[in-house]
Motif scaffolding. Structure first.
Motif, mmCIF file in Angstrom:
data_model
loop_
_atom_site.group_PDB
_atom_site.id
_atom_site.type_symbol
_atom_site.label_atom_id
_atom_site.label_comp_id
_atom_site.label_asym_id
_atom_site.label_seq_id
_atom_site.Cartn_x
_atom_site.Cartn_y
_atom_site.Cartn_z
ATOM 1 N N GLN A 1 0.841 -1.197 0.000
ATOM 2 C CA GLN A 1 0.000 0.000 0.000
ATOM 3 C C GLN A 1 0.875 1.247 0.000
ATOM 4 N N THR B 1 -4.969 6.777 -0.892
ATOM 5 C CA THR B 1 -4.420 5.484 -0.502
ATOM 6 C C THR B 1 -4.511 4.558 -1.708
ATOM 7 N N GLY C 1 -6.113 -3.880 -4.066
ATOM 8 C CA GLY C 1 -7.055 -2.796 -3.808
ATOM 9 C C GLY C 1 -8.100 -2.767 -4.899
#
Lengths: 364, 486
Positions: free
Chosen positions: B168, B180, B188
């Motif tokens: 991340q 993010t 993600g």
């Protein structure tokens, strides 16, 4: 093994795309349609890749394979198998005719993913056509390459919304000498702890899953390594080792035979079980969780988001979402924050200014 | 200029302390270059923020005043990625040096971008975990810079590059938004922006937080050294090791020049008359390593290794690696300056490429020492020169360019792990055509429409390529025929 047919359809595909761009005709890009259940439903003029086939380049000693998008995945895997190699990401097919391009565009990875990397990790380069009908090459055929933005990995999982994939180069790995699967009776909570403890130690782990009160652990490597590790790990040997993982990967396991909506949850592997009613199956050592439930989308997404993850409506089943008005569908993919959605939109425009490539399939 | 400097620094001083806004010449000079010291430029202002909120405010000021921003971690880039701009702000991430969280259960660590690469593995060692990518500069280089350049190291073949080892990122965009990218798990939602940002050389966003993946420390590691009379034999041995189904943790080659220099510098016990040496490291479970090391030794002998030596203990293993990791500083002893190249080639072309490099070396009258990540085909020719001799720097740059073009000719790339920066812009014009470069610019504009983040790096302008094409006409064909020229 029959020889793989070779046909380069680039010129025709490019002409079709250029024409669609000029006339702003939305396209629906597909291969064998084995995964057409996935993503938001779309309309578009069909653009079929199944005639763009063949292995462009494969030198086992380089650990690199390049194939055209319409090539059958099973042919690629058979070729690698004959040279003692394999794809690291153990791709799901969801149908025998699955193609190379569809595999990359969907970006699915099988049970080996946490330990050997995702599909996108194997990608080295692509040749593609963008939404303006321009032919572009990104990345390459070597393992290390940082020239230019990494547009090739961006294509993995983009569902064809950024480009029509022509050829894709990937890194491949040697096939392990031995695989062995061990089974233990456990609660889901015990399984989560167990799978993560194993992953934190020197064990040749290649898959870890939980279903129906059992945790299954697969070990892969040299004979010496697997046998040494098996002695240290408790559990009954499950034979043949491949059968369960094949069923899990292809969703042919009884867990998946249902009309209930199927959700894919991506979470921290060690996350405790979420309190959403339904049936659970855990893969990827806990990082990918399958949930069969009729609960509304927002309840699921809120709970997953609170745990730091995201939820995909993998198969609609007979979903009756009370939250949605008549005629509306529950979005398949987890909604993005406003600034993140704005980046997605701008990036889509950068590759496909007229939104002709699989419009709305990922986000609307 | 100075007026600009004053206006900007006044705005920064509204929320930053005096010692975090540098404007005096003597304070600015330490920032004038990174590891590629042939290029130097004093920035307009240096800012040293401490919080994400500071960075957002800096970005907002820069966007409103149309001031470019160059980020800098430890300044170890060897491609000029952190070279400042005369009219730009140099944003130092030196104070973002904390490890925020170590999560041994999920095998990850959340770190700030200024944390040193090696510090992560040191901090996680007690959990039996480590961060795998290990660029040779790992004692000094920062993780933020590693992400910006997609840094590699000697263990990439087995454990991957930076892009394979992060989960991340938090970035601040030029709009001042905190994004993010990636998920808390293994992926993600949406496009893989985590991959896109990795290796984007500070052109798309400012990295302010990184979640790295941690791996269990292997139970054991063993290294074998082999010496060869012919480079070709060493190359063939590399090919067969890989083809046999073994993925070594590290597989490194050094030619005669590099071996001698390293030996004189570190005294690792390298044979001093070999044309090439190979270092092959295997790691994993004890049983596996001991079986594979003897298999590797057999392959090496089959390919006419004149000497093989298996490190008998950890001390000797570290010593053998110290020679390799010290190869660059060792080469400094051979000549006042060196210029390090970073092409990647298909492994099977190794012998051909090394022979061509030695011909080029003669043609340009400049010695070259070769250090090679043989496992993944990443070649580091070190061109030896003396910057004080008129014309030598220019000649070595030209020779470097030829070597990179040679890498492209055999199907490779101009940079495997060091990045393009300011150094390889001309070669980007050779590797990519107009349409591809335009697509890169479109990606840039999706994130940074006014080109304020590290402008001028990584992706050359089409004009630059057109001008270069006019200078270097290849085989009578003009590259970029469709671009207007002036």
């Amino acid at each position: 093994m029959n020889p793989i047919i070779n046909n380069d359809d680039t010129v025709q595909l490019q002409e079709l795309t250029q024409n669609a761009y000029a006339k702003k005709i939305p396209l629906r890009i597909f291969g064998s349609d084995t995964k057409s259940f996935y993503g938001n439903k779309i309309q578009g003029h069909p653009l079929c890749l199944v005639n763009h086939v063949g292995i462009v380049d494969y030198e086992p000693a380089e650990l690199v394979l390049t194939a055209r998008a319409g090539t059958k995945l099973r042919e690629i895997e058979a070729l690698l198998h004959s040279a003692g190699q394999m794809l690291a990401f153990e791709p799901p097919y969801f149908g025998e005719e699955a193609t190379w391009g569809g595999t990359v565009a969907c970006g699915f990875s099988g049970p080996r993913r946490p330990y050997a990397g995702a599909l996108r990790d194997s990608i080295l380069g692509v040749r593609m056509i963008n939404g303006k009908g321009e032919q572009l090459r990104f990345g390459g055929k070597v393992i290390k390459n940082v020239a230019g933005y990494d547009a090739s990995r961006l294509m993995a999982g983009a569902l064809g919304t950024l480009g029509i994939l022509l050829d894709i180069s990937v890194k491949v790995i040697p096939r392990p000498q031995l695989e062995m699967t061990l089974v233990l009776e456990q609660t889901p909570e015990e399984a989560i702890t167990y799978m993560n403890t194993l992953a934190g130690g020197p064990v040749p782990l290649s898959a870890a899953a939980y279903v129906d009160g059992q945790v299954l652990i697969r070990l892969s490597g040299t004979q010496a390594a697997v046998q040494a590790a098996a002695v240290k790990i408790s559990g009954q040997e499950h034979e043949p080792s491949s059968s369960f993982w094949q069923q899990l990967k292809e969703h042919s396991h009884p867990f998946f035979s249902t009309e209930t909506p199927l959700w894919r949850l991506s979470l921290l592997p060690g996350s405790p079980m979420l309190k959403i009613p339904g049936d659970w199956m855990l893969d990827w050592g806990g990082a990918q969780r399958w949930l069969k439930t009729n609960e509304p989308a927002n309840l699921i997404r809120d709970a997953v988001q609170a745990a730091g993850g995201h939820a995909t409506l993998f198969r609609q089943g007979e979903l009756k979402d009370q939250q949605m008005k008549d005629g509306e569908n529950t979005p398949v993919f987890h909604p993005l924050s406003k600034p993140l959605a704005s980046v997605h939109e701008k990036l889509k425009t950068a590759f496909d200014p007229e939104y002709i490539l699989n419009r709305n399939q990922l986000y609307t | 200029m100075s007026e600009n400097r004053n206006t900007l620094s006044k705005q920064f001083l509204q929320f930053l302390p005096d010692n975090a806004v540098l404007t005096h010449n003597e304070d600015l000079h330490p920032y004038e270059c990174d590891g590629l010291s042939a290029y130097r430029q004093v920035p307009l202002v240096v800012v040293i923020p401490e919080t994400i909120e500071h960075i957002v405010r800096i970005v907002n000021i820069c966007r409103k005043t149309n001031t470019p921003i160059v980020c800098r971690g430890a300044g170890t880039s060897v491609s000029g990625g952190a070279l400042p701009l005369e009219n730009g702000v140099l944003l130092s991430l030196a104070k973002f040096n904390r490890i925020l969280n170590i999560d041994p259960v999920n095998r990850l660590a959340c770190v700030q971008p200024g944390v040193r690469n090696l510090a992560i593995s040191q901090a996680t060692q007690s959990y039996g975990l480590y961060y795998a990518p290990d660029p040779s500069s790992q004692i000094a280089c920062s993780i933020g810079g590693n992400v910006a350049e997609n840094a590699g190291g000697v263990h990439c073949l087995k454990y991957g590059l930076t892009v394979h080892n992060i989960l991340q990122l938090k970035i601040v965009t030029i709009e001042g938004e905190l994004l993010t990218l990636g998920g808390s798990g293994l992926d993600g939602p949406g496009y893989d922006l985590l991959a896109l940002l990795t290796g984007s050389e500070g052109m798309l966003g400012i990295i302010v937080e990184i979640v790295v993946k941690l791996l269990p420390v292997p139970e054991c590691a063993s290294v074998v050294l082999a010496a060869f009379d012919e480079i070709e034999h060493a190359g063939n041995a590399v090919t067969e090791i890989i083809a046999s189904g073994i993925i070594p943790a590290g597989l490194e080659m050094m030619d005669r020049h590099a071996t001698r220099a390293a030996e004189e510098y570190v005294h690792a016990g390298y044979p001093d008359n070999a044309a090439a040496i190979l270092l092959c490291e295997l790691d994993g479970i004890k049983e596996e390593v001991s079986a594979q090391i003897s298999q590797v030794k057999d392959i090496l002998l089959k390919h006419r290794a004149v000497q093989t030596r298996i490190a008998k203990d950890e001390v000797e293993r570290q010593l053998l690696w110290a020679g390799r990791k010290g190869a660059f500083p060792a080469v400094v002893r051979l000549a006042p300056d060196y210029y390090c190249m970073d092409g990647t080639i298909p492994r099977r072309k190794l012998a051909f490429v090394l022979n061509r490099i030695s011909e080029l070396s003669e043609e340009y009258q400049l010695a070259i020492a070769n250090v090679f990540h043989a496992g993944d085909g990443n070649l580091h020719p070190l061109i030896l020169y003396d910057a004080n001799k008129p014309g030598e720097l220019h000649r070595s740059e030209e020779l470097g360019g030829k070597i990179l073009e040679l890498c492209l000719e055999v199907g490779g790339t101009i940079t495997g792990e060091h990045g393009v920066g300011v150094e390889k812009l001309n070669q980007m014009c050779v590797q990519f055509d107009t349409l591809e470069l335009s697509q890169f610019h479109a990606i840039k504009h999706a994130f940074d429409p006014d080109e304020l983040l590290n402008p001028g790096k990584a992706v050359p302008s089409l004009h630059r390529c057109a001008e270069l094409g006019a200078m270097h006409v290849h085989e009578g064909k003009l590259p970029f025929p469709d671009i207007e020229r002036f």
